[in-house]
Write a protein that holds these residues in place. Sequence first.
Motif, PDB file in Angstrom:
ATOM      1  N   HIS A 138      -4.104  27.917 -25.974  1.00  0.00           N
ATOM      2  CA  HIS A 138      -3.670  29.315 -26.089  1.00  0.00           C
ATOM      3  C   HIS A 138      -4.780  30.199 -25.516  1.00  0.00           C
ATOM      4  N   PRO A 139      -4.596  31.508 -25.441  1.00  0.00           N
ATOM      5  CA  PRO A 139      -5.621  32.333 -24.797  1.00  0.00           C
ATOM      6  C   PRO A 139      -7.019  32.220 -25.397  1.00  0.00           C
ATOM      7  N   PHE A 140      -7.129  31.898 -26.664  1.00  0.00           N
ATOM      8  CA  PHE A 140      -8.452  31.753 -27.281  1.00  0.00           C
ATOM      9  C   PHE A 140      -9.029  30.346 -27.124  1.00  0.00           C
ATOM     10  N   GLN A 141      -8.190  29.394 -26.799  1.00  0.00           N
ATOM     11  CA  GLN A 141      -8.607  27.988 -26.679  1.00  0.00           C
ATOM     12  C   GLN A 141      -8.008  27.430 -25.376  1.00  0.00           C
ATOM     13  N   ARG A 142      -8.778  27.578 -24.308  1.00  0.00           N
ATOM     14  CA  ARG A 142      -8.333  27.127 -22.980  1.00  0.00           C
ATOM     15  C   ARG A 142      -9.345  26.097 -22.468  1.00  0.00           C
ATOM     16  N   PRO A 143      -9.183  24.829 -22.853  1.00  0.00           N
ATOM     17  CA  PRO A 143     -10.171  23.795 -22.509  1.00  0.00           C
ATOM     18  C   PRO A 143     -10.007  23.329 -21.058  1.00  0.00           C
ATOM     19  N   GLN A 144     -10.445  24.166 -20.126  1.00  0.00           N
ATOM     20  CA  GLN A 144     -10.171  23.908 -18.716  1.00  0.00           C
ATOM     21  C   GLN A 144     -10.804  22.612 -18.215  1.00  0.00           C
ATOM     22  N   GLU A 145     -11.976  22.262 -18.714  1.00  0.00           N
ATOM     23  CA  GLU A 145     -12.610  21.011 -18.280  1.00  0.00           C
ATOM     24  C   GLU A 145     -11.736  19.809 -18.644  1.00  0.00           C
ATOM     25  N   LEU A 146     -11.149  19.854 -19.841  1.00  0.00           N
ATOM     26  CA  LEU A 146     -10.257  18.781 -20.271  1.00  0.00           C
ATOM     27  C   LEU A 146      -8.975  18.780 -19.445  1.00  0.00           C
ATOM     28  N   VAL A 147      -8.433  19.954 -19.168  1.00  0.00           N
ATOM     29  CA  VAL A 147      -7.246  20.060 -18.322  1.00  0.00           C
ATOM     30  C   VAL A 147      -7.519  19.439 -16.959  1.00  0.00           C
TER      31      VAL A 147
ATOM     32  N   LEU B 274      -0.728  37.307 -30.894  1.00  0.00           N
ATOM     33  CA  LEU B 274       0.324  38.322 -30.777  1.00  0.00           C
ATOM     34  C   LEU B 274      -0.139  39.722 -31.127  1.00  0.00           C
ATOM     35  N   THR B 275      -1.249  39.813 -31.824  1.00  0.00           N
ATOM     36  CA  THR B 275      -1.775  41.132 -32.223  1.00  0.00           C
ATOM     37  C   THR B 275      -3.014  41.524 -31.430  1.00  0.00           C
ATOM     38  N   HIS B 276      -3.381  40.713 -30.442  1.00  0.00           N
ATOM     39  CA  HIS B 276      -4.562  41.041 -29.637  1.00  0.00           C
ATOM     40  C   HIS B 276      -4.219  42.197 -28.693  1.00  0.00           C
ATOM     41  N   PRO B 277      -5.076  43.203 -28.606  1.00  0.00           N
ATOM     42  CA  PRO B 277      -4.769  44.385 -27.780  1.00  0.00           C
ATOM     43  C   PRO B 277      -4.450  44.061 -26.326  1.00  0.00           C
ATOM     44  N   THR B 278      -5.125  43.084 -25.741  1.00  0.00           N
ATOM     45  CA  THR B 278      -4.862  42.729 -24.345  1.00  0.00           C
ATOM     46  C   THR B 278      -3.462  42.166 -24.174  1.00  0.00           C
ATOM     47  N   VAL B 279      -3.055  41.306 -25.087  1.00  0.00           N
ATOM     48  CA  VAL B 279      -1.719  40.722 -25.018  1.00  0.00           C
ATOM     49  C   VAL B 279      -0.662  41.794 -25.234  1.00  0.00           C
ATOM     50  N   ILE B 280      -0.895  42.669 -26.181  1.00  0.00           N
ATOM     51  CA  ILE B 280       0.048  43.761 -26.450  1.00  0.00           C
ATOM     52  C   ILE B 280       0.170  44.674 -25.227  1.00  0.00           C
ATOM     53  N   GLN B 281      -0.959  44.981 -24.605  1.00  0.00           N
ATOM     54  CA  GLN B 281      -0.957  45.847 -23.422  1.00  0.00           C
ATOM     55  C   GLN B 281      -0.155  45.211 -22.278  1.00  0.00           C
ATOM     56  N   LEU B 282      -0.353  43.918 -22.058  1.00  0.00           N
ATOM     57  CA  LEU B 282       0.380  43.234 -20.991  1.00  0.00           C
ATOM     58  C   LEU B 282       1.867  43.116 -21.327  1.00  0.00           C
ATOM     59  N   ALA B 283       2.185  42.943 -22.603  1.00  0.00           N
ATOM     60  CA  ALA B 283       3.586  42.886 -23.011  1.00  0.00           C
ATOM     61  C   ALA B 283       4.291  44.194 -22.661  1.00  0.00           C
ATOM     62  N   LYS B 284       3.622  45.307 -22.901  1.00  0.00           N
ATOM     63  CA  LYS B 284       4.194  46.613 -22.558  1.00  0.00           C
ATOM     64  C   LYS B 284       4.335  46.763 -21.049  1.00  0.00           C
ATOM     65  N   LYS B 285       3.330  46.294 -20.310  1.00  0.00           N
ATOM     66  CA  LYS B 285       3.347  46.400 -18.845  1.00  0.00           C
ATOM     67  C   LYS B 285       4.527  45.664 -18.245  1.00  0.00           C
ATOM     68  N   TYR B 286       4.821  44.470 -18.763  1.00  0.00           N
ATOM     69  CA  TYR B 286       5.887  43.640 -18.190  1.00  0.00           C
ATOM     70  C   TYR B 286       7.221  43.814 -18.904  1.00  0.00           C
TER      71      TYR B 286
ATOM     72  N   LEU C 268      -6.125  37.157 -19.075  1.00  0.00           N
ATOM     73  CA  LEU C 268      -5.804  36.314 -20.231  1.00  0.00           C
ATOM     74  C   LEU C 268      -6.718  35.096 -20.290  1.00  0.00           C
ATOM     75  N   ASN C 269      -7.033  34.520 -19.124  1.00  0.00           N
ATOM     76  CA  ASN C 269      -7.968  33.402 -19.104  1.00  0.00           C
ATOM     77  C   ASN C 269      -9.313  33.796 -19.708  1.00  0.00           C
ATOM     78  N   GLY C 270      -9.697  35.042 -19.483  1.00  0.00           N
ATOM     79  CA  GLY C 270     -10.985  35.526 -19.969  1.00  0.00           C
ATOM     80  C   GLY C 270     -11.048  35.742 -21.471  1.00  0.00           C
ATOM     81  N   MET C 271      -9.917  35.601 -22.156  1.00  0.00           N
ATOM     82  CA  MET C 271      -9.905  35.759 -23.612  1.00  0.00           C
ATOM     83  C   MET C 271     -10.427  34.525 -24.339  1.00  0.00           C
ATOM     84  N   HIS C 272     -10.611  33.437 -23.597  1.00  0.00           N
ATOM     85  CA  HIS C 272     -11.083  32.185 -24.221  1.00  0.00           C
ATOM     86  C   HIS C 272     -12.401  32.411 -24.948  1.00  0.00           C
ATOM     87  N   ASP C 273     -12.424  32.075 -26.238  1.00  0.00           N
ATOM     88  CA  ASP C 273     -13.669  32.163 -27.007  1.00  0.00           C
ATOM     89  C   ASP C 273     -13.969  30.865 -27.755  1.00  0.00           C
TER      90      ASP C 273
END
Length: 276
Positions: A168-177, A199-211, A259-264
């Motif tokens: 998910h946006p907070f867990q994007r294990p790209q090396e494993l992928v 679903l409550t992250h401001p970035t996701v909400i902002q993009l939901a409104k955009k699209y 969204l990729n940048g949300m990985h923490d």
Amino acid sequence: MNTKSEGGYKTDSKDNSTSHRGGYCHGAVVHALQQCGVRHIDTAKRYGCEHLLQRAIRDSGVKREDLWITTKLWHSDYGYDNTKKACLESCERLGVEYLDLYLIHWPDAQVPGKSNREVRAETWRAMEELYEKGLCKSIGVSNFLISHLEQLKEDCVITPHVNQVEYHPFQRPQELVDYCRSRNIVFEGYCPLAKGEALTHPTVIQLAKKYGRTPAQICIRWSIQNGIVTIPKSTKAEWIEENCKVFDFTITEDDVEILNGMHDGRHVSWDPSFIV
């Protein structure tokens, strides 16, 4: 859409996952199969609903050969003989003669006197035989990291067809992928909504409104565009419909990168990083 026919694997991103948390809804499963075109059912012995799914599949009227059924082997059944027995029992509970995909659920074996690596190897040898006999059309693992896959590579013959991991946006294990792709292992992502946290992250909400979409649709579409076989879960028919309506829009590359940048690195499910 993501498909893979090698090793008998083929699926669509219209998946329906069950779990041991959040309950089970017979009506939602039937609705997903009858009204939403869902054909991939993801379950596990651990979830305790295999026997319930037998009735849901029957009530849906969808032919067995049109379904992709995944279930998983829990660690209490690891080991060569136990694995074969557990597979047959899962088939019986589901009311099917074969599984489309059978996964080792978790890398920690918890068998006294034996290393995790040793138990995983003998378990996988049983999985290989189940595959060779056609009882499982595809075999794979879940929650395995690169270290676990490397050990399996050294100890066994058949490369897992699938690795199902939290994504998910907070867990994007790209090396494993990337590792999985380099070995032709299909990467499946579960918890695409981070159990609602995304679903409550401001970035996701902002993009939901955009699209003009919902936050859930943004997360699922992002995962699909990253090339992940995405497995959302819901017990509500309206949310299943919402989750399926993600094939008629595209997120721009710039927004995917946001969204990729949300990985923490956070996990909302199990963290296998401490298991050797």
